[in-house]
Design an enzyme around this catalytic site. Structure first.
Site, PDB file in Angstrom:
ATOM      1  N   LYS A   1       2.520   3.693 -11.344  1.00  9.22           N
ATOM      2  CA  LYS A   1       1.432   2.758 -11.102  1.00  9.22           C
ATOM      3  C   LYS A   1       1.188   1.841 -12.298  1.00  9.22           C
ATOM      4  O   LYS A   1       0.756   0.684 -12.135  1.00  9.22           O
ATOM      5  CB  LYS A   1       0.161   3.520 -10.723  1.00  9.22           C
ATOM      6  CG  LYS A   1       0.247   4.211  -9.364  1.00  9.22           C
ATOM      7  CD  LYS A   1       0.540   3.225  -8.237  1.00  9.22           C
ATOM      8  CE  LYS A   1       0.487   3.864  -6.863  1.00  9.22           C
ATOM      9  NZ  LYS A   1       0.721   2.905  -5.768  1.00  9.22           N
TER      10      LYS A   1
ATOM     11  N   ASN B   1       0.800  -1.221   0.000  1.00  9.77           N
ATOM     12  CA  ASN B   1       0.000   0.000   0.000  1.00  9.77           C
ATOM     13  C   ASN B   1       0.835   1.274   0.000  1.00  9.77           C
ATOM     14  O   ASN B   1       0.391   2.307  -0.506  1.00  9.77           O
ATOM     15  CB  ASN B   1      -0.914  -0.006   1.236  1.00  9.77           C
ATOM     16  CG  ASN B   1      -1.545   1.347   1.494  1.00  9.77           C
ATOM     17  OD1 ASN B   1      -2.434   1.781   0.787  1.00  9.77           O
ATOM     18  ND2 ASN B   1      -1.070   2.035   2.532  1.00  9.77           N
TER      19      ASN B   1
ATOM     20  N   TYR C   1       3.678   9.742 -11.324  1.00  5.77           N
ATOM     21  CA  TYR C   1       2.770   8.883 -10.566  1.00  5.77           C
ATOM     22  C   TYR C   1       2.050   7.880 -11.466  1.00  5.77           C
ATOM     23  O   TYR C   1       2.066   6.665 -11.188  1.00  5.77           O
ATOM     24  CB  TYR C   1       1.782   9.736  -9.768  1.00  5.77           C
ATOM     25  CG  TYR C   1       0.851   8.924  -8.903  1.00  5.77           C
ATOM     26  CD1 TYR C   1       1.298   8.361  -7.716  1.00  5.77           C
ATOM     27  CD2 TYR C   1      -0.479   8.722  -9.270  1.00  5.77           C
ATOM     28  CE1 TYR C   1       0.453   7.604  -6.912  1.00  5.77           C
ATOM     29  CE2 TYR C   1      -1.333   7.979  -8.479  1.00  5.77           C
ATOM     30  CZ  TYR C   1      -0.864   7.419  -7.302  1.00  5.77           C
ATOM     31  OH  TYR C   1      -1.709   6.663  -6.512  1.00  5.77           O
TER      32      TYR C   1
END
Length: 236
Positions: free
Chosen positions: A165, A79, A161
């Site tokens: 991901k 996470n 970002y």
């Protein structure tokens, strides 16, 4: 009892995921870069704390030793993440401002951290009767959505970002193929109000954690190598 480790779990989505899984009867390890914050979070939830900085090899190795000494691991939730290009919900580092250092810092936590932690805990997961890995991804990792003009993700101008991901999604697919006995999936929690975006998100941590908690609890016959939101499978 099912044993679960959640990285970056002293606050936000990680904390809410830990709360839900403790309530579901899991023994939960709160992985936290800051020892004291992790300890306080674990005390609040009735969980256990372990110092874990996903960017540090020694920290991750020591965390793996601590969890192993206590009995092992069934579920890993990767996470921990950062979004350095955003401030208070606004992208401040777009393509024109992007530097290699920004990419490197983002990837160190979001991508290399995921690999570092997964590698360290693989031996423990392989001993579990029902091992699960959940990689917290993002809707911004979907090349389909980011390249479709009528999609909300299309209008996000940052690079580091989403790229990180998207790499997490690829890692998920390749690990799932390599370890078919495990359930390894990526999830998109949605634009959630957390420190990651200066609490500018549109939904609560309770809403965002729902898909993480659900996918963390899939059984041996559940999906693997997938990419899911609360509504279902997402396009790559």
């Amino acid at each position: 009892m099912t044993t679960t480790l959640i990285t970056g779990a002293n606050k936000g989505l990680g904390f809410e995921t830990a709360r839900r899984l403790v309530a579901a009867g899991h023994q939960v390890w709160i992985g936290s870069r800051d020892t004291e914050r992790g300890r306080k979070a674990a005390e609040r939830l009735g969980a256990r704390a372990v110092q874990l900085d996903v960017t540090d090899d020694v920290s991750v190795a020591e965390a793996a030793k601590a969890v192993e000494a206590d009995g092992g691991l069934d579920i890993l939730v990767n996470n921990a993440g950062i979004q350095e290009e955003m401030r208070d919900g606004v992208v401040v580092v777009g393509p024109a401002e992007l530097t290699a250092d920004t990419m490197r810092t983002t990837f160190d936590t979001n991508v290399f951290g995921t690999v570092r932690v997964t590698r360290a805990f693989l031996p423990l997961l392989q001993r579990s009767a029902s091992p699960v890995v959940v990689n917290v991804s993002s809707g911004l990792a979907s090349l389909s959505r980011v390249s479709t003009p009528d999609s909300p993700q299309y209008h996000y101008s940052g690079v580091a970002y989403p790229a990180s991901k998207a790499a997490v999604n690829m890692i998920t697919v390749q690990y799932a193929k390599a370890f078919p006995q495990m359930r390894i999936n990526a999830v998109e929690p949605g634009f959630t109000r957390t420190d990651l975006n200066g609490h500018a998100g549109r939904q609560s941590v309770e809403e965002g954690a729902e898909v993480i908690v659900r996918v963390a609890q899939v059984g041996p016959d559940g999906p693997t190598g997938g990419y899911f939101s609360a509504e279902g499978p997402l396009p790559w």
